[in-house]
Design a protein around this motif. Sequence first.
Motif, PDB file in Angstrom:
ATOM      1  N   GLU A 520       2.419   6.612  -1.098  1.00 32.83           N
ATOM      2  CA  GLU A 520       3.381   5.816  -0.336  1.00 32.83           C
ATOM      3  C   GLU A 520       2.869   4.390  -0.142  1.00 32.83           C
ATOM      4  O   GLU A 520       3.620   3.416  -0.237  1.00 32.83           O
ATOM      5  CB  GLU A 520       3.643   6.476   1.025  1.00 32.83           C
ATOM      6  CG  GLU A 520       4.379   7.810   0.934  1.00 32.83           C
ATOM      7  CD  GLU A 520       5.788   7.630   0.380  1.00 32.83           C
ATOM      8  OE1 GLU A 520       6.369   6.545   0.561  1.00 32.83           O
ATOM      9  OE2 GLU A 520       6.289   8.584  -0.243  1.00 32.83           O
ATOM     10  N   GLU A 521       1.592   4.286   0.170  1.00 32.58           N
ATOM     11  CA  GLU A 521       1.002   2.956   0.341  1.00 32.58           C
ATOM     12  C   GLU A 521       1.096   2.147  -0.942  1.00 32.58           C
ATOM     13  O   GLU A 521       1.419   0.950  -0.929  1.00 32.58           O
ATOM     14  CB  GLU A 521      -0.456   3.089   0.782  1.00 32.58           C
ATOM     15  CG  GLU A 521      -1.139   1.752   1.052  1.00 32.58           C
ATOM     16  CD  GLU A 521      -2.580   1.926   1.469  1.00 32.58           C
ATOM     17  OE1 GLU A 521      -3.246   0.912   1.705  1.00 32.58           O
ATOM     18  OE2 GLU A 521      -3.037   3.092   1.551  1.00 32.58           O
ATOM     19  N   ALA A 522       0.846   2.803  -2.046  1.00 25.98           N
ATOM     20  CA  ALA A 522       0.940   2.115  -3.328  1.00 25.98           C
ATOM     21  C   ALA A 522       2.376   1.669  -3.606  1.00 25.98           C
ATOM     22  O   ALA A 522       2.617   0.550  -4.082  1.00 25.98           O
ATOM     23  CB  ALA A 522       0.439   3.022  -4.447  1.00 25.98           C
ATOM     24  N   LYS A 523       3.358   2.549  -3.267  1.00 26.94           N
ATOM     25  CA  LYS A 523       4.756   2.180  -3.465  1.00 26.94           C
ATOM     26  C   LYS A 523       5.144   1.001  -2.572  1.00 26.94           C
ATOM     27  O   LYS A 523       5.874   0.092  -2.986  1.00 26.94           O
ATOM     28  CB  LYS A 523       5.647   3.380  -3.182  1.00 26.94           C
ATOM     29  CG  LYS A 523       5.533   4.498  -4.212  1.00 26.94           C
ATOM     30  CD  LYS A 523       6.429   5.662  -3.843  1.00 26.94           C
ATOM     31  CE  LYS A 523       6.308   6.781  -4.872  1.00 26.94           C
ATOM     32  NZ  LYS A 523       7.166   7.948  -4.514  1.00 26.94           N
ATOM     33  N   ALA A 524       4.677   1.029  -1.286  1.00 33.34           N
ATOM     34  CA  ALA A 524       4.986  -0.060  -0.367  1.00 33.34           C
ATOM     35  C   ALA A 524       4.410  -1.385  -0.881  1.00 33.34           C
ATOM     36  O   ALA A 524       5.063  -2.435  -0.818  1.00 33.34           O
ATOM     37  CB  ALA A 524       4.438   0.254   1.023  1.00 33.34           C
ATOM     38  N   LYS A 525       3.183  -1.308  -1.372  1.00 35.01           N
ATOM     39  CA  LYS A 525       2.571  -2.520  -1.920  1.00 35.01           C
ATOM     40  C   LYS A 525       3.356  -3.025  -3.130  1.00 35.01           C
ATOM     41  O   LYS A 525       3.511  -4.229  -3.319  1.00 35.01           O
ATOM     42  CB  LYS A 525       1.119  -2.235  -2.302  1.00 35.01           C
ATOM     43  CG  LYS A 525       0.189  -2.069  -1.105  1.00 35.01           C
ATOM     44  CD  LYS A 525      -1.246  -1.846  -1.559  1.00 35.01           C
ATOM     45  CE  LYS A 525      -2.172  -1.735  -0.373  1.00 35.01           C
ATOM     46  NZ  LYS A 525      -3.577  -1.516  -0.788  1.00 35.01           N
ATOM     47  N   GLU A 526       3.846  -2.087  -3.936  1.00 34.88           N
ATOM     48  CA  GLU A 526       4.628  -2.491  -5.091  1.00 34.88           C
ATOM     49  C   GLU A 526       5.943  -3.159  -4.667  1.00 34.88           C
ATOM     50  O   GLU A 526       6.371  -4.173  -5.234  1.00 34.88           O
ATOM     51  CB  GLU A 526       4.910  -1.268  -5.969  1.00 34.88           C
ATOM     52  CG  GLU A 526       5.670  -1.565  -7.241  1.00 34.88           C
ATOM     53  CD  GLU A 526       4.886  -2.431  -8.204  1.00 34.88           C
ATOM     54  OE1 GLU A 526       5.516  -3.040  -9.084  1.00 34.88           O
ATOM     55  OE2 GLU A 526       3.637  -2.503  -8.065  1.00 34.88           O
ATOM     56  N   ARG A 527       6.601  -2.562  -3.646  1.00 41.12           N
ATOM     57  CA  ARG A 527       7.838  -3.176  -3.136  1.00 41.12           C
ATOM     58  C   ARG A 527       7.575  -4.555  -2.547  1.00 41.12           C
ATOM     59  O   ARG A 527       8.350  -5.498  -2.747  1.00 41.12           O
ATOM     60  CB  ARG A 527       8.471  -2.255  -2.090  1.00 41.12           C
ATOM     61  CG  ARG A 527       9.094  -0.994  -2.681  1.00 41.12           C
ATOM     62  CD  ARG A 527       9.987  -0.313  -1.661  1.00 41.12           C
ATOM     63  NE  ARG A 527       9.233   0.173  -0.512  1.00 41.12           N
ATOM     64  CZ  ARG A 527       8.753   1.401  -0.419  1.00 41.12           C
ATOM     65  NH1 ARG A 527       8.914   2.262  -1.430  1.00 41.12           N
ATOM     66  NH2 ARG A 527       8.094   1.778   0.648  1.00 41.12           N
ATOM     67  N   GLU A 528       6.481  -4.683  -1.795  1.00 42.85           N
ATOM     68  CA  GLU A 528       6.126  -5.985  -1.220  1.00 42.85           C
ATOM     69  C   GLU A 528       5.870  -7.007  -2.315  1.00 42.85           C
ATOM     70  O   GLU A 528       6.282  -8.165  -2.219  1.00 42.85           O
ATOM     71  CB  GLU A 528       4.889  -5.825  -0.327  1.00 42.85           C
ATOM     72  CG  GLU A 528       4.458  -7.113   0.352  1.00 42.85           C
ATOM     73  CD  GLU A 528       3.218  -6.912   1.202  1.00 42.85           C
ATOM     74  OE1 GLU A 528       2.754  -7.892   1.803  1.00 42.85           O
ATOM     75  OE2 GLU A 528       2.708  -5.769   1.259  1.00 42.85           O
ATOM     76  N   ARG A 529       5.185  -6.549  -3.359  1.00 42.79           N
ATOM     77  CA  ARG A 529       4.910  -7.461  -4.455  1.00 42.79           C
ATOM     78  C   ARG A 529       6.201  -7.932  -5.122  1.00 42.79           C
ATOM     79  O   ARG A 529       6.374  -9.117  -5.434  1.00 42.79           O
ATOM     80  CB  ARG A 529       4.015  -6.763  -5.497  1.00 42.79           C
ATOM     81  CG  ARG A 529       3.546  -7.669  -6.624  1.00 42.79           C
ATOM     82  CD  ARG A 529       2.825  -6.860  -7.686  1.00 42.79           C
ATOM     83  NE  ARG A 529       3.727  -5.896  -8.319  1.00 42.79           N
ATOM     84  CZ  ARG A 529       4.604  -6.228  -9.268  1.00 42.79           C
ATOM     85  NH1 ARG A 529       4.723  -7.481  -9.676  1.00 42.79           N
ATOM     86  NH2 ARG A 529       5.377  -5.291  -9.800  1.00 42.79           N
ATOM     87  N   LYS A 530       7.169  -7.001  -5.299  1.00 43.12           N
ATOM     88  CA  LYS A 530       8.442  -7.371  -5.902  1.00 43.12           C
ATOM     89  C   LYS A 530       9.224  -8.327  -5.003  1.00 43.12           C
ATOM     90  O   LYS A 530       9.859  -9.287  -5.471  1.00 43.12           O
ATOM     91  CB  LYS A 530       9.253  -6.121  -6.188  1.00 43.12           C
ATOM     92  CG  LYS A 530       8.686  -5.254  -7.299  1.00 43.12           C
ATOM     93  CD  LYS A 530       9.568  -4.038  -7.530  1.00 43.12           C
ATOM     94  CE  LYS A 530       9.001  -3.184  -8.672  1.00 43.12           C
ATOM     95  NZ  LYS A 530       9.840  -1.990  -8.915  1.00 43.12           N
ATOM     96  N   ARG A 532       8.006 -10.413  -2.784  1.00 42.83           N
ATOM     97  CA  ARG A 532       7.373 -11.728  -2.860  1.00 42.83           C
ATOM     98  C   ARG A 532       7.752 -12.442  -4.151  1.00 42.83           C
ATOM     99  O   ARG A 532       7.969 -13.667  -4.166  1.00 42.83           O
ATOM    100  CB  ARG A 532       5.861 -11.583  -2.772  1.00 42.83           C
ATOM    101  CG  ARG A 532       5.376 -11.212  -1.368  1.00 42.83           C
ATOM    102  CD  ARG A 532       3.874 -11.087  -1.334  1.00 42.83           C
ATOM    103  NE  ARG A 532       3.403 -10.763   0.017  1.00 42.83           N
ATOM    104  CZ  ARG A 532       2.120 -10.577   0.315  1.00 42.83           C
ATOM    105  NH1 ARG A 532       1.196 -10.667  -0.637  1.00 42.83           N
ATOM    106  NH2 ARG A 532       1.785 -10.299   1.558  1.00 42.83           N
TER     107      ARG A 532
END
Length: 588
Positions: A520-530, A532
């Motif tokens: 989940e943390e990895a997915k959240a980071k991926e969403r945040e990256r997108k 940004r």
Amino acid sequence: MELRIPYSFPSCLATLNHQRNATALTRKHTKRGKQCLSVLPSFVIVSAKFDETQVNQRRSANYHPSIWDQKLIESFTTPYSYEIHATRLEGLKQDVKTLLTSTKDKSVLLRLIDSMQRLGVSYHFEQEIEEVLKFQRPDVTSDLYTAALHFRILRERGFPVSSDVFDRFRSRDGRFIDSLSRDVEGLLSLYEASHLRMHGENILEEARDFSIKNLNLLMEKLDSNSAKKVKQSLEIPLFWRMPRVEARNFIDVYQKDNTKNLTLLELAKLDYNLVQSVYQQELKELERWWRDLGFKDKLTFSRDRLMENYMWAVGIIFEPQFSKCRIGLTKFVCILTAIDDMYDVYGLLDELECFTDAVKRWEMKAMEDLPIYMKICYVAILNFANEMAGDVIKDHGLNILTYLIEEESCYVEMSLSSGNFSGSCGHMCNEQTCVLRTSLSLHNFGRRFLGCSRYKVGPKCPFFIWIDNPTWPHGNEAAPLALEKMSRLQTALQLANERERTALEMAEEARQMAEKALEEEAKAKERERKARAVCAKVKEKAILAEEKQRMWKSTCILSWIFFVIVMLLCFGSIEFSGVKRPRLLPLK
């Protein structure tokens, strides 16, 4: 040169480099009735002769008798001896040494060393071969045969060499190049090298499979000699063969080789016959020792395998200078075989317990209560161990008797605990093997008995014999307490196992939850990256729009200024504050 070689060796045994001194040890003998004591510093060698016979009916494994009788072994003769042929042997060795040191071509040199090893004469040139191999690199050739041969020779002699040398023969996808599938010599050399792989060397496992597959495909296309050579290697690789058997076989092969060296061939024949003369003398000495030992006549239940045990020793260490090691190893295995048969086939439990105790005591008084066949075996053990210890203390100044006694004691204890003993009456299931068990009943708690080994197989056999005396007077009182304590311990063990199982399940659940959290943390980071990235794009578009708007305003202002200037130039006058200025006339 005549080659006198009987074909009586086993097919394959591994080699092992050991070194033993071959000096003899003199002994003084003093006789006391039927017993004879050999006096050594700090050690006692004993021997005995007995005339009693064993009358008990025992089990028998019905081992077949040995075909190697005294007359056959004593009939072994040979005209070769080191005294007669020493001069010729030294001359041939010098010629081969010169050939070895003068050869410069790498491929030719490696073929020469391989031939010397397979002919069984390389032990004469160990130092020269080591010096030559120090300066050779296996990764500088594009020839598969040479690279694999070099790798195998280095591995056999303990040089550090990586299996990465075969990377150059593989394509980008990690498979061996298809063009190698038609190289018979290269494939055979690669196959032999693959048997010196170590754990984790996948490339050598792939090399073995690749070479086996293609050699089998090429077998039908080869001539008879080449096909025979390939078939023999596929059945028994070089690394698995007994050196002296391989030497005998390769002498015939090398004679037919067009590139053979006649000096090397003559040395191989002469050396083989000379070494064989040493083997014959050792066999005759061992046969006399075996006959004097009395095992063949008195211990008829045991295996008579003198020749087989000797050939096993030859397979381990074949060099002629290690004669004492081969003789000692053969004696040791012969005695050990008799002990093994005594525990597994012939002995009764009470006799074996007495024998085990006698070995642990290691003294002559300990054998007074032993039956006659055990006395013979016990005397042989003491004689052999004390003789070996005496040789070592004389040659090397080390006292190893304590270690020998300890190892002998451990061996007989393990043999006793193996649990197969001879029963004294018939079984209902016709089984001839009993197993030592311990009773856990209330009335016979801790009492040992012999029970049928098939009590869990098919119909249960009720046969048993008590070994221990009835339970001691307070045993009936102690048994319930012991059983209750055992029950509590079993319950506690079950609870501990259950707790451990629960803890493991909880740990597994926690691990799974942690993995999900990480996902989940990895997915959240991926969403945040997108997000940004989207914001950055929007900001970039806004800046571009603002820049376009500014450019548009500047363009409009400049256009109006340009328009005014054009108008002024076109109409020539401007009315300003109600004043009309005269129009300038052009000059003529």
